[in-house]
Design a protein around this motif. Structure first.
Motif, PDB file in Angstrom:
ATOM      1  N   SER A   1       0.831  -1.202   0.000  1.00  0.00           N
ATOM      2  CA  SER A   1       0.000   0.000   0.000  1.00  0.00           C
ATOM      3  C   SER A   1       0.865   1.251   0.000  1.00  0.00           C
ATOM      4  O   SER A   1       0.621   2.197  -0.766  1.00  0.00           O
ATOM      5  N   GLU A   2       1.880   1.268   0.841  1.00  0.00           N
ATOM      6  CA  GLU A   2       2.769   2.422   0.902  1.00  0.00           C
ATOM      7  C   GLU A   2       3.501   2.601  -0.425  1.00  0.00           C
ATOM      8  O   GLU A   2       3.640   3.725  -0.927  1.00  0.00           O
ATOM      9  N   ALA A   3       3.974   1.506  -1.005  1.00  0.00           N
ATOM     10  CA  ALA A   3       4.715   1.592  -2.263  1.00  0.00           C
ATOM     11  C   ALA A   3       3.843   2.126  -3.393  1.00  0.00           C
ATOM     12  O   ALA A   3       4.334   2.814  -4.298  1.00  0.00           O
ATOM     13  N   LYS A   4       2.543   1.825  -3.348  1.00  0.00           N
ATOM     14  CA  LYS A   4       1.634   2.244  -4.408  1.00  0.00           C
ATOM     15  C   LYS A   4       0.896   3.536  -4.069  1.00  0.00           C
ATOM     16  O   LYS A   4       0.006   3.967  -4.817  1.00  0.00           O
ATOM     17  N   GLY A   5       1.257   4.158  -2.940  1.00  0.00           N
ATOM     18  CA  GLY A   5       0.633   5.408  -2.557  1.00  0.00           C
ATOM     19  C   GLY A   5      -0.818   5.280  -2.150  1.00  0.00           C
ATOM     20  O   GLY A   5      -1.606   6.222  -2.297  1.00  0.00           O
ATOM     21  N   GLN A   6      -1.186   4.121  -1.608  1.00  0.00           N
ATOM     22  CA  GLN A   6      -2.553   3.886  -1.173  1.00  0.00           C
ATOM     23  C   GLN A   6      -2.611   3.800   0.354  1.00  0.00           C
ATOM     24  O   GLN A   6      -1.651   3.392   1.002  1.00  0.00           O
ATOM     25  N   PRO A   7      -3.739   4.182   0.937  1.00  0.00           N
ATOM     26  CA  PRO A   7      -3.861   4.105   2.400  1.00  0.00           C
ATOM     27  C   PRO A   7      -3.938   2.665   2.872  1.00  0.00           C
ATOM     28  O   PRO A   7      -4.329   1.760   2.118  1.00  0.00           O
ATOM     29  N   PHE A   8      -3.577   2.465   4.121  1.00  0.00           N
ATOM     30  CA  PHE A   8      -3.727   1.159   4.762  1.00  0.00           C
ATOM     31  C   PHE A   8      -4.268   1.403   6.164  1.00  0.00           C
ATOM     32  O   PHE A   8      -3.586   1.954   7.023  1.00  0.00           O
ATOM     33  N   GLU A   9      -5.504   1.024   6.379  1.00  0.00           N
ATOM     34  CA  GLU A   9      -6.129   1.128   7.702  1.00  0.00           C
ATOM     35  C   GLU A   9      -6.831  -0.184   7.993  1.00  0.00           C
ATOM     36  O   GLU A   9      -7.725  -0.590   7.244  1.00  0.00           O
ATOM     37  N   PHE A  10      -6.421  -0.840   9.065  1.00  0.00           N
ATOM     38  CA  PHE A  10      -7.003  -2.125   9.431  1.00  0.00           C
ATOM     39  C   PHE A  10      -8.005  -1.924  10.556  1.00  0.00           C
ATOM     40  O   PHE A  10      -7.693  -1.336  11.590  1.00  0.00           O
ATOM     41  N   THR A  11      -9.216  -2.408  10.355  1.00  0.00           N
ATOM     42  CA  THR A  11     -10.262  -2.286  11.366  1.00  0.00           C
ATOM     43  C   THR A  11     -11.013  -3.616  11.482  1.00  0.00           C
ATOM     44  O   THR A  11     -10.948  -4.468  10.594  1.00  0.00           O
ATOM     45  N   ILE A  12     -11.724  -3.764  12.574  1.00  0.00           N
ATOM     46  CA  ILE A  12     -12.641  -4.893  12.744  1.00  0.00           C
ATOM     47  C   ILE A  12     -14.039  -4.320  12.618  1.00  0.00           C
ATOM     48  O   ILE A  12     -14.468  -3.521  13.460  1.00  0.00           O
TER      49      ILE A  12
END
Length: 237
Positions: free
Chosen positions: A208-219
């Motif tokens: 995600s970081e390499a492609k410039g996209q967000p990464f948010e993990f939730t339940i």
């Protein structure tokens, strides 16, 4: 720090040279760990850096350094540990070194909060491979829907090479599932499938970081039904 490219050539290593790594590199590794955003807010995962005198276990490879990973009972404890310390694996590989997750590794002094350990150091054998040398399930076997980042998750290491993850891409989110148990006799005693999915989530975060996209993990509520034999773990948005 180029971690993304490491995903596509890294290889677990069993044979290490015994020469300790430099204090500067170990400090850099620990600074990297201290700056990581955890998989879940408030996750409390700790570690101890020791030498051969601090570990025990059958079949444990000899290495100059070991990371012993701990955590008290908490939501997705093992997934949080796998997520955090797969960054170490990728970091070391990016610097020309190698690591190996070790389910049989134990601290010399017993501790009920112990989860798993990593051996690492300078490799004494080839520690990289080509894309065709990975023995992994296809994307069709582990996912539904398309997202380019899933290729990085597909290549993640796992205990017994069980690859106990499944992803459903829907409305811009990636719903994450873990296999209840790995098939076969070894899978009957293997208890770290959640940790393995955490490792795959690390690869997903790095992609995600390499492609410039967000990464948010939730339940979250409302996830698609889990495939047969799997449990819902969380959602990447």
């Amino acid at each position: 720090m180029e971690l993304y490219s490491s995903i596509f050539t890294r290889k677990s290593t069993r044979n290490f040279k015994t020469t300790p790594l430099s204090k500067e590199l170990l400090n850099e590794m620990e600074a990297m760990l201290g700056g990581l955003r955890p998989l879940l807010p408030g996750a409390e995962i700790t570690y101890q850096l020791v030498g051969p005198e601090g570990v025990k276990g059958l079949g444990v490879p000899k290495a100059p350094h070991y990371l012993l990973i701990y955590g008290k009972e908490q939501p997705l404890r093992d997934a949080c540990a796998g997520f955090m310390f797969q960054y170490v694996d990728l970091f070391l590989f990016s610097k020309g070194y190698a690591a190996r997750w070790l389910g049989m590794l134990k601290p010399k002094a017993d501790n009920q909060d112990y989860i798993i350990g990593l051996a690492f150091g300078e490799p004494a054998e080839p520690s990289s491979r080509t894309a065709t040398e990975f023995e992994r399930k296809t994307l069709k076997d582990i996912s539904e829907g398309k997202d380019a980042r899933l290729e990085a998750a597909r290549l993640a290491p796992s205990g017994l090479n069980g690859q106990p993850w499944y992803f459903i891409v829907n409305n811009g989110a990636i719903f994450v599932y873990r296999q209840k148990k790995i098939k076969g006799l070894p899978g009957m005693i293997y208890k770290l499938t959640e940790l393995d999915v955490g490792i795959a989530l690390c690869h997903l975060a790095v992609a995600s970081e390499a492609k410039g996209q967000p990464f948010e993990f939730t339940i979250s509520k409302g996830a698609p039904a889990a495939p047969d034999g799997y449990l819902y773990l969380g959602t990447v948005k």
